[in-house]
Structure formats: C-alpha cells, structure tokens
Design a protein around this motif. Structure first.
Motif, PDB file in Angstrom:
ATOM      1  N   MET A 173       0.844  -1.203   0.000  1.00 39.78           N
ATOM      2  CA  MET A 173       0.000   0.000   0.000  1.00 39.78           C
ATOM      3  C   MET A 173       0.870   1.239   0.000  1.00 39.78           C
ATOM      4  SD  MET A 173      -3.078  -0.895   2.574  1.00 39.78           S
ATOM      5  CE  MET A 173      -2.060  -1.489   3.898  1.00 39.78           C
ATOM      6  N   ARG A 174       0.339   2.304  -0.593  1.00 40.50           N
ATOM      7  CA  ARG A 174       1.154   3.514  -0.649  1.00 40.50           C
ATOM      8  C   ARG A 174       0.653   4.581   0.340  1.00 40.50           C
ATOM      9  NH1 ARG A 174      -0.859   7.484  -2.026  1.00 40.50           N
ATOM     10  NH2 ARG A 174       1.128   8.595  -2.158  1.00 40.50           N
ATOM     11  N   HIS A 175       0.071   4.124   1.424  1.00 37.48           N
ATOM     12  CA  HIS A 175      -0.429   5.078   2.416  1.00 37.48           C
ATOM     13  C   HIS A 175       0.687   5.989   2.911  1.00 37.48           C
ATOM     14  CE1 HIS A 175      -4.040   2.326   3.614  1.00 37.48           C
ATOM     15  NE2 HIS A 175      -4.075   2.757   2.380  1.00 37.48           N
ATOM     16  N   GLN A 176       0.433   7.288   2.867  1.00 35.36           N
ATOM     17  CA  GLN A 176       1.338   8.292   3.418  1.00 35.36           C
ATOM     18  C   GLN A 176       2.704   8.356   2.749  1.00 35.36           C
ATOM     19  OE1 GLN A 176       1.295   8.428   7.758  1.00 35.36           O
ATOM     20  NE2 GLN A 176      -0.484   9.720   7.381  1.00 35.36           N
ATOM     21  N   LYS A 177       2.830   7.724   1.590  1.00 42.33           N
ATOM     22  CA  LYS A 177       4.078   7.880   0.839  1.00 42.33           C
ATOM     23  C   LYS A 177       3.890   9.080  -0.072  1.00 42.33           C
ATOM     24  CE  LYS A 177       5.053   2.955   0.808  1.00 42.33           C
ATOM     25  NZ  LYS A 177       4.967   1.730  -0.016  1.00 42.33           N
ATOM     26  N   LYS A 178       4.514  10.176   0.283  1.00 40.19           N
ATOM     27  CA  LYS A 178       4.158  11.437  -0.352  1.00 40.19           C
ATOM     28  C   LYS A 178       5.009  11.785  -1.581  1.00 40.19           C
ATOM     29  CE  LYS A 178       3.854  13.731   3.660  1.00 40.19           C
ATOM     30  NZ  LYS A 178       3.743  14.897   4.535  1.00 40.19           N
ATOM     31  N   THR A 179       6.046  11.001  -1.849  1.00 39.97           N
ATOM     32  CA  THR A 179       6.945  11.346  -2.944  1.00 39.97           C
ATOM     33  C   THR A 179       6.198  11.507  -4.263  1.00 39.97           C
ATOM     34  OG1 THR A 179       8.403   9.806  -1.859  1.00 39.97           O
ATOM     35  CG2 THR A 179       9.165  10.736  -3.929  1.00 39.97           C
ATOM     36  N   VAL A 180       6.461  12.616  -4.935  1.00 46.11           N
ATOM     37  CA  VAL A 180       5.930  12.795  -6.284  1.00 46.11           C
ATOM     38  C   VAL A 180       6.876  12.070  -7.227  1.00 46.11           C
ATOM     39  CG1 VAL A 180       5.210  14.464  -7.996  1.00 46.11           C
ATOM     40  CG2 VAL A 180       5.098  15.053  -5.593  1.00 46.11           C
ATOM     41  N   LYS A 181       6.372  11.034  -7.908  1.00 47.25           N
ATOM     42  CA  LYS A 181       7.296  10.151  -8.630  1.00 47.25           C
ATOM     43  C   LYS A 181       7.643  10.653 -10.024  1.00 47.25           C
ATOM     44  CE  LYS A 181       6.438   5.797  -6.319  1.00 47.25           C
ATOM     45  NZ  LYS A 181       5.923   4.444  -6.518  1.00 47.25           N
ATOM     46  N   LEU A 182       6.742  11.371 -10.637  1.00 52.91           N
ATOM     47  CA  LEU A 182       6.977  11.933 -11.960  1.00 52.91           C
ATOM     48  C   LEU A 182       7.316  10.869 -13.013  1.00 52.91           C
ATOM     49  CD1 LEU A 182       9.155  15.026 -10.957  1.00 52.91           C
ATOM     50  CD2 LEU A 182       6.751  15.053 -11.547  1.00 52.91           C
ATOM     51  N   GLY A 183       6.927   9.640 -12.791  1.00 53.73           N
ATOM     52  CA  GLY A 183       7.154   8.591 -13.776  1.00 53.73           C
ATOM     53  C   GLY A 183       8.615   8.287 -14.017  1.00 53.73           C
ATOM     54  N   ARG A 184       9.447   8.469 -12.990  1.00 57.20           N
ATOM     55  CA  ARG A 184      10.881   8.271 -13.166  1.00 57.20           C
ATOM     56  C   ARG A 184      11.417   7.376 -12.062  1.00 57.20           C
ATOM     57  NH1 ARG A 184       9.472  12.934 -15.418  1.00 57.20           N
ATOM     58  NH2 ARG A 184      10.762  13.853 -17.029  1.00 57.20           N
ATOM     59  N   THR A 185      12.567   6.769 -12.336  1.00 54.39           N
ATOM     60  CA  THR A 185      13.222   6.006 -11.280  1.00 54.39           C
ATOM     61  C   THR A 185      13.829   6.989 -10.275  1.00 54.39           C
ATOM     62  OG1 THR A 185      15.279   5.990 -12.495  1.00 54.39           O
ATOM     63  CG2 THR A 185      13.813   4.135 -12.840  1.00 54.39           C
ATOM     64  N   ALA A 186      14.212   6.495  -9.118  1.00 52.14           N
ATOM     65  CA  ALA A 186      14.694   7.380  -8.055  1.00 52.14           C
ATOM     66  C   ALA A 186      15.878   8.208  -8.510  1.00 52.14           C
ATOM     67  CB  ALA A 186      15.062   6.548  -6.836  1.00 52.14           C
ATOM     68  N   GLU A 187      16.832   7.558  -9.195  1.00 58.27           N
ATOM     69  CA  GLU A 187      18.036   8.295  -9.585  1.00 58.27           C
ATOM     70  C   GLU A 187      17.732   9.339 -10.654  1.00 58.27           C
ATOM     71  OE1 GLU A 187      19.048   4.146 -11.874  1.00 58.27           O
ATOM     72  OE2 GLU A 187      20.531   5.018 -10.544  1.00 58.27           O
ATOM     73  N   HIS A 188      16.860   8.947 -11.601  1.00 60.34           N
ATOM     74  CA  HIS A 188      16.442   9.871 -12.648  1.00 60.34           C
ATOM     75  C   HIS A 188      15.735  11.082 -12.033  1.00 60.34           C
ATOM     76  CE1 HIS A 188      14.158  10.248 -16.773  1.00 60.34           C
ATOM     77  NE2 HIS A 188      14.806  11.341 -16.437  1.00 60.34           N
ATOM     78  N   ARG A 189      14.885  10.803 -11.075  1.00 65.03           N
ATOM     79  CA  ARG A 189      14.108  11.860 -10.420  1.00 65.03           C
ATOM     80  C   ARG A 189      15.031  12.796  -9.645  1.00 65.03           C
ATOM     81  NH1 ARG A 189      10.432   8.595  -8.361  1.00 65.03           N
ATOM     82  NH2 ARG A 189      11.558   8.263  -6.429  1.00 65.03           N
ATOM     83  N   LYS A 190      15.982  12.236  -8.908  1.00 66.19           N
ATOM     84  CA  LYS A 190      16.900  13.062  -8.127  1.00 66.19           C
ATOM     85  C   LYS A 190      17.714  13.971  -9.040  1.00 66.19           C
ATOM     86  CE  LYS A 190      17.432   9.990  -4.204  1.00 66.19           C
ATOM     87  NZ  LYS A 190      18.238   8.860  -3.705  1.00 66.19           N
ATOM     88  N   ALA A 191      18.159  13.399 -10.168  1.00 67.33           N
ATOM     89  CA  ALA A 191      18.941  14.201 -11.113  1.00 67.33           C
ATOM     90  C   ALA A 191      18.090  15.319 -11.696  1.00 67.33           C
ATOM     91  CB  ALA A 191      19.476  13.304 -12.232  1.00 67.33           C
ATOM     92  N   LEU A 192      16.862  14.969 -12.054  1.00 62.62           N
ATOM     93  CA  LEU A 192      15.954  15.974 -12.631  1.00 62.62           C
ATOM     94  C   LEU A 192      15.716  17.112 -11.655  1.00 62.62           C
ATOM     95  CD1 LEU A 192      13.617  16.753 -14.771  1.00 62.62           C
ATOM     96  CD2 LEU A 192      12.140  15.695 -13.094  1.00 62.62           C
ATOM     97  N   LEU A 193      15.384  16.764 -10.418  1.00 63.73           N
ATOM     98  CA  LEU A 193      15.051  17.794  -9.440  1.00 63.73           C
ATOM     99  C   LEU A 193      16.270  18.655  -9.135  1.00 63.73           C
ATOM    100  CD1 LEU A 193      12.683  15.870  -7.007  1.00 63.73           C
ATOM    101  CD2 LEU A 193      12.095  17.388  -8.872  1.00 63.73           C
ATOM    102  N   ALA A 194      17.454  18.012  -9.043  1.00 63.09           N
ATOM    103  CA  ALA A 194      18.675  18.789  -8.792  1.00 63.09           C
ATOM    104  C   ALA A 194      18.901  19.776  -9.922  1.00 63.09           C
ATOM    105  CB  ALA A 194      19.867  17.851  -8.655  1.00 63.09           C
ATOM    106  N   ASN A 195      18.726  19.313 -11.169  1.00 52.90           N
ATOM    107  CA  ASN A 195      18.907  20.199 -12.318  1.00 52.90           C
ATOM    108  C   ASN A 195      17.922  21.358 -12.278  1.00 52.90           C
ATOM    109  OD1 ASN A 195      21.037  18.944 -13.523  1.00 52.90           O
ATOM    110  ND2 ASN A 195      19.769  17.557 -14.725  1.00 52.90           N
ATOM    111  N   GLN A 196      16.680  21.049 -11.919  1.00 55.25           N
ATOM    112  CA  GLN A 196      15.661  22.097 -11.896  1.00 55.25           C
ATOM    113  C   GLN A 196      15.984  23.134 -10.830  1.00 55.25           C
ATOM    114  OE1 GLN A 196      11.867  21.879 -12.923  1.00 55.25           O
ATOM    115  NE2 GLN A 196      12.369  20.683 -14.677  1.00 55.25           N
TER     116      GLN A 196
END
Lengths: 172, 60
Positions: free
Chosen positions: A1-24
């Motif tokens: 279940m994804r109860h209280q898991k608040k991460t916005v995933k943006l359809g990306r893997t964790a590393e991809h997402r971290k890189a994207l957000l850092a760039n932004q």
C-alpha cells in the motif's frame, strides 16, 4: 500500500528523479524563475526550500550537503551567497508557483516557479505602461530589492541599443 | 449471496447516470483586461496575476 508515501514520482526512477530535481533547482538558482509543468514545479518546491534552509545555515557542512544534492558548484555558491541571504528574514515559503494554464501541445498544466524575494522582472519596453502599474502595486521592500536589477538591465539595454546602432551604420 | 430484489427502473438508472455528466469548467474574468480565464491562473492575454505583471505577452 502507498499510504502516506508522499513522494511525487513523476514517472521516473529514483536516480532519474533526483537528477531531474537537482537540475531544476540549479536552473531556478541560476535564472531566478523557471517555467515547467505544474507537477514538476510542485516536486521542485520542497527541495528548493530545503536548499535555501541549508544556505541560511551557511556552515561548511551545510554547503557540502547542498553540493551532494545539487552536484553543481557554481549553483551552490550562488545559493549560499545570493539567494539564502535574501531570504534571511523569511521563515520558509521561499518559492512561489504561478499557474499559467494548459500547454497547447499536450494540454499539460504549466507554471512558473520563482523565488519570492527575487527582484521583479518586467521585460520588454512594449509592456511599459502595464509594468508601471504593476510596480505601483508592489510593496516598498520589493521595490527596493528590484531597484538594483532594472538599473543594470536598462544600462545593458542601452549599450545593446548603441551596439545595434553601430552595426546598422556599418551595414548602411 | 446478496441479490438485487428489483430491477432498476429506467428513471432510477438515468437519474444516477445524470450525475456523471460532464460540466464545463468554471471561468472567471481577468481583473485587469476582462478576458476569460480559469481561476488561480495568470492571465494569458495581459500577463497579470494578483494585481501585478507576472509575464510579458508579445504584442500582436
């Protein structure tokens, strides 16, 4: 279940997402305001504000923590030297998201994300009249902050204009 | 096992389905230029939001 898991995933893997957000966040630091999809803007906001909190601490450890997330030295420098001191009197809420409606191509909701304390940018001489009205509505503090930037901008514009004139003279 | 006691009448079914109908989005007027826009959104024709210029629109 994804109860209280608040991460916005943006359809990306964790590393991809971290890189994207850092760039932004780095782009936001560099340009003061970025235009992106609403979902990304909302995902960028918490990270950007955490980085400002680190910047306000100002310690070497905070600097290294920020560098570990952002991975760009010049961005971290600007964050600690320009952006964090500007937000010194603000307790959180350093960014603002302005919705811009739906993108034509894929109907994605688009938004600006910008620093609340950033100098107000009103570009283009064509919008002069409107810009004046906007300035009148501003708070005195924002106006003082804005005073420095437009001065530089106008001088840059003037030099640009003279350069253009020179070029025109040569071509003639 | 639980089983419906009665057939759902045409009226009851259609009344229920009518609540699923699509509704056009609520639109507001821009306080600056009066053009139609969605609420909580910067105006696409004059670039105003909350009483100040937020983006520049190319003339023409």
């Amino acid at each position: 279940m994804r109860h209280q898991k608040k991460t916005v995933k943006l359809g990306r893997t964790a590393e991809h997402r971290k890189a994207l957000l850092a760039n932004q966040v780095c782009s936001l630091i560099e340009h003061q305001r970025i235009k992106t999809t609403l979902a990304k803007a909302k995902a960028v906001r918490p990270l950007a504000e955490k980085m400002v909190t680190l910047g306000k601490k100002g310690s070497l450890h905070a600097r290294r923590t920020a560098l570990a997330v952002l991975r760009q030295q010049d961005a971290v420098k600007k964050l600690f030297d320009d952006i964090a001191p500007r937000a010194a009197e603000r307790k959180g809420g350093y960014t603002r998201i302005i919705k811009l409606g739906l993108r034509k191509s894929d109907a994605a909701p688009v938004a600006f994300i910008e620093w609340v304390d950033a100098p107000v940018v009103v570009e283009e001489p064509a919008a002069d009249e409107k810009g004046k009205k906007g300035k009148a509505a501003k708070t005195p503090a924002a106006e003082a902050a804005a005073a420095a930037k437009p001065a530089r901008k106008t001088s840059a514009k003037k030099s640009g204009a003279t350069a253009d004139a020179d070029a025109g003279a040569k071509s003639e | 096992m639980g089983v419906p006691k009665r057939k759902v009448s045409k009226m009851r079914l259609r009344t229920r389905k009518a609540s699923h109908r699509w509704h056009a989005p609520q639109m507001n007027k821009c306080s600056q230029c009066g053009s139609t826009l969605q609420s909580h959104t910067a105006c696409g024709s004059c670039g105003y939001y909350k009483g100040r210029q937020v983006l520049t629109i190319d003339a023409g």
